[in-house]
Design an enzyme around this catalytic site. Structure first.
Site, mmCIF file in Angstrom:
data_model
loop_
_atom_site.group_PDB
_atom_site.id
_atom_site.type_symbol
_atom_site.label_atom_id
_atom_site.label_comp_id
_atom_site.label_asym_id
_atom_site.label_seq_id
_atom_site.Cartn_x
_atom_site.Cartn_y
_atom_site.Cartn_z
ATOM 1 C CB CYS A 382 -0.966 0.037 1.135
ATOM 2 S SG CYS A 382 -2.537 0.795 0.786
ATOM 3 C CG HIS A 508 -3.546 -3.487 3.333
ATOM 4 N ND1 HIS A 508 -2.210 -2.964 3.940
ATOM 5 C CD2 HIS A 508 -4.402 -2.387 2.617
ATOM 6 C CE1 HIS A 508 -2.641 -1.793 4.076
ATOM 7 N NE2 HIS A 508 -3.390 -1.328 3.329
ATOM 8 C CD GLU A 510 -0.978 -6.321 5.060
ATOM 9 O OE1 GLU A 510 -0.646 -6.452 4.012
ATOM 10 O OE2 GLU A 510 -1.198 -5.128 5.415
HETATM 11 N N1 GLN Z 1 -2.214 6.996 2.996
HETATM 12 C C1 GLN Z 1 -2.278 5.987 1.537
HETATM 13 C C2 GLN Z 1 -3.619 6.037 0.797
HETATM 14 O O1 GLN Z 1 -4.573 6.451 1.396
HETATM 15 C C3 GLN Z 1 -1.871 4.607 1.853
HETATM 16 C C4 GLN Z 1 -2.830 3.733 2.772
HETATM 17 C C5 GLN Z 1 -2.332 2.412 3.315
HETATM 18 O O2 GLN Z 1 -1.063 2.367 3.379
HETATM 19 N N2 GLN Z 1 -3.207 1.513 3.780
HETATM 20 O O3 GLN Z 1 -3.806 5.622 -0.204
#
Ligand code: GLN
Length: 536
Positions: A382, A508, A510
């Site tokens: 992310c 994500h 994970e």
């Molecule tokens: N802050 C970034 C976004 O909103 C990444 C979000 C995250 O890593 N979950 O896209």
């Protein structure tokens, strides 16, 4: 069979590992051939933990259907190996929100709206949601906090009523409680647990099983005392000591007969459990042949629980190769261009996980550059992928001011930008791009090889994405856009072809890794870290 309900409550102190105890029971009942689901009721007033600071509350876990939940749901999914749905995490905030909306609509016909029956009915209706799924045999429901908390009272009252509604033979109450050890007199003390059980009985609930969290073996005396004072047979007092390997807890609690007594309390057949796979997994975990060190570079490193699914997925990634994954916690605020090498040179891989806001960003970019240039295996999740794109745009494409629009309003090269459907959103709660979305993996990429499939699906939690205006320039400079949304609009994954392992994803992954089914990206990353270590 009608759905059976197990309520798991906490006594004396919170933070006892109630969630893991509940999840272990889930695994043991599933191993007996029962279909299991789990829920967590959190007495706090936030509607969900999505807006809470990870340093205070730990990781925000995301379900397939896109709900931001307590991290205990991650434990549940990893232990029972089932995907949980949006009803699986209920907070006081959600309960009141729903009751107040009904009141505004006029659903209560002019009546006075009260904790009993309106709030308790709303809570009970959430227990019942599991009955909609006719497959569910047993629903395990944990209530966060401890039974003495003021916020817990409506939940305990709802459980008391619910037990009468569905019949006591369909409900079991487990009290997970602390047995403290007094160093001076060198003895374990059962009194706090007796008091907790008494407090529970005052609400009209009798515990069926008492799970004792203790640093030392509980012994027959304490067991007998708790049994006598708390109205339970001695065999229903279960010892739960600290374990070295979290995933071993189901096997330890099986020896303690937790599931046997639970089956009896629920009036269901106690079948022989099939724990062969789980036991084989624990054997691999406990008999490693190698170790790798992964530097986890993030800004929430003060609380390791803020990254709990990442940590667990890394561990899972090493199970098949009998590799222990040691994590080197690196606060990204400390990483500079000068010290990146010193900090990272003993690592076999670098992982940059998700996050929000600008603190610690520069250090993440330095760490990513170091991994790219020295061919150290890198996995970005992310925000980790977004910063890998920023780093590439700055150093390889040559746009020195490249940045994410989240972190710089002035940049002329916002290579990461707000998603179009996020524009104009002002509410912070529950409005990110959340939950499972499909992704098409391009032929010949590392991602495609690791997943062994063209179309995959991963869970998301973000507002920003790769800016399509800059896509061609990034690609023509060698950045491989290895995964795209099916309509081709969203860059879901990137990698570097001339690097042993440089993979990053907008998702994500994970959240989907399980000890018995390690996630392909994490497995690939740990294998690459192992190869890197051997080649040194
Ligand atoms: N802050 C970034 C976004 O909103 C990444 C979000 C995250 O890593 N979950 O896209």
């Amino acid at each position: 069979m009608s759905t059976k309900y197990v309520f798991v409550l906490g006594g004396v102190v919170s933070g006892l590992g109630k969630g893991i105890t509940a999840a272990s029971l889930g695994r043991l009942l599933k191993a007996r051939g029962y279909s299991i689901t789990m829920q967590k009721f959190d007495p706090y007033i936030n509607v969900d933990p999505g807006t809470m600071n990870p340093i205070q509350h730990g990781e925000v876990f995301v379900t397939e259907d896109g709900i931001e939940t307590d991290l205990d749901l991650g434990h549940y999914e990893r232990f029972i190996d089932e995907n949980l749905k949006k009803d699986a995490n209920v907070t006081t905030g959600k309960v009141y929100w729903s009751v107040i909306q009904k009141e505004r609509r006029g659903d209560f016909g002019g009546g006075t709206v009260q904790v009993i029956p309106h709030i308790t009915n709303e809570i009970k209706s959430r227990f019942y949601t599991n009955e909609d799924d006719s497959k569910t045999h047993i629903s395990i429901i944990e209530v966060g906090g401890t039974i003495g908390d003021i916020e817990s009272q409506p939940f305990l009252e709802a459980i008391r009523q619910f037990r009468q509604d569905v019949g006591p033979e369909n409900v079991a109450i487990i009290l997970v409680s602390l047995i403290p050890y007094l160093k001076a007199s060198q003895e374990l003390k059962s009194k706090p647990t007796q008091m907790a059980a008494r407090e529970l009985m005052r609400t009209g609930l009798q515990p069926d099983i008492i799970v004792c969290r203790s640093d030392y073996p509980v012994g027959e005396d304490i067991r007998a005392k708790i049994a006598r004072f708390c109205n339970v047979p001695p065999e229903n007092v279960i010892e739960n000591l600290d374990v070295e390997y979290l995933y071993e807890l189901p096997l330890i609690l099986e020896k303690e007969h937790l599931a046997d007594v639970a089956c009896r309390a629920l009036s269901i057949e106690n079948r022989t459990p099939d724990l062969a796979d789980w036991t084989a997994m624990i054997d691999a975990l406990k008999n490693p042949t190698s170790t790798v060190t992964v530097a986890l570079v993030g800004k929430y490193t003060a609380l390791h629980d803020a990254y709990i699914s990442v940590v667990e997925a890394l561990k899972h990634g090493g199970i098949n190769s009998h590799t222990v994954v040691r994590i080197k916690w690196v606060n990204s605020e400390r990483v500079t261009e000068k010290n990146a090498e010193d900090i990272l040179k003993d690592a076999d891989g670098v992982i940059v996980p998700g996050g929000f806001g600008s603190r610690g960003i520069a250090g993440m970019i330095h760490a990513i550059r170091y991994a790219r240039e020295t061919k150290l295996p890198f996995l970005g999740l992310c925000l980790g992928m977004q910063m890998a794109v920023v780093e590439y745009a700055r150093d390889v494409v040559g746009w020195e001011d490249a940045h994410s629009a989240e972190l710089s309003a002035k940049t002329k090269h916002p290579v990461i930008d707000l998603m179009p459907d996020q524009r104009g959103i002002t509410d912070m709660g529950g409005t990110l791009r959340l939950g499972a979305y499909p992704c098409i993996l391009q032929k010949g990429t590392t991602a495609r090889r690791l997943y062994g499939a063209e179309e995959i699906s991963e869970r998301h939690r973000h507002r920003y994405e790769v800016n399509n205006d800059f896509r061609d320039a990034l690609a023509s400079h060698g950045l491989c856009l290895s995964g795209l949304s099916p309509d081709g609009r969203i860059v879901e994954m990137i990698e570097l072809p001339d690097h042993p392992f440089f993979v990053a994803t907008q998702a994500h992954p994970e959240f989907k890794s399980r000890p018995n089914r390690p996630h392909p990206l994490f497995k690939g990353f740990i294998d690459a870290a192992l190869a890197h270590k051997k080649a040194r």
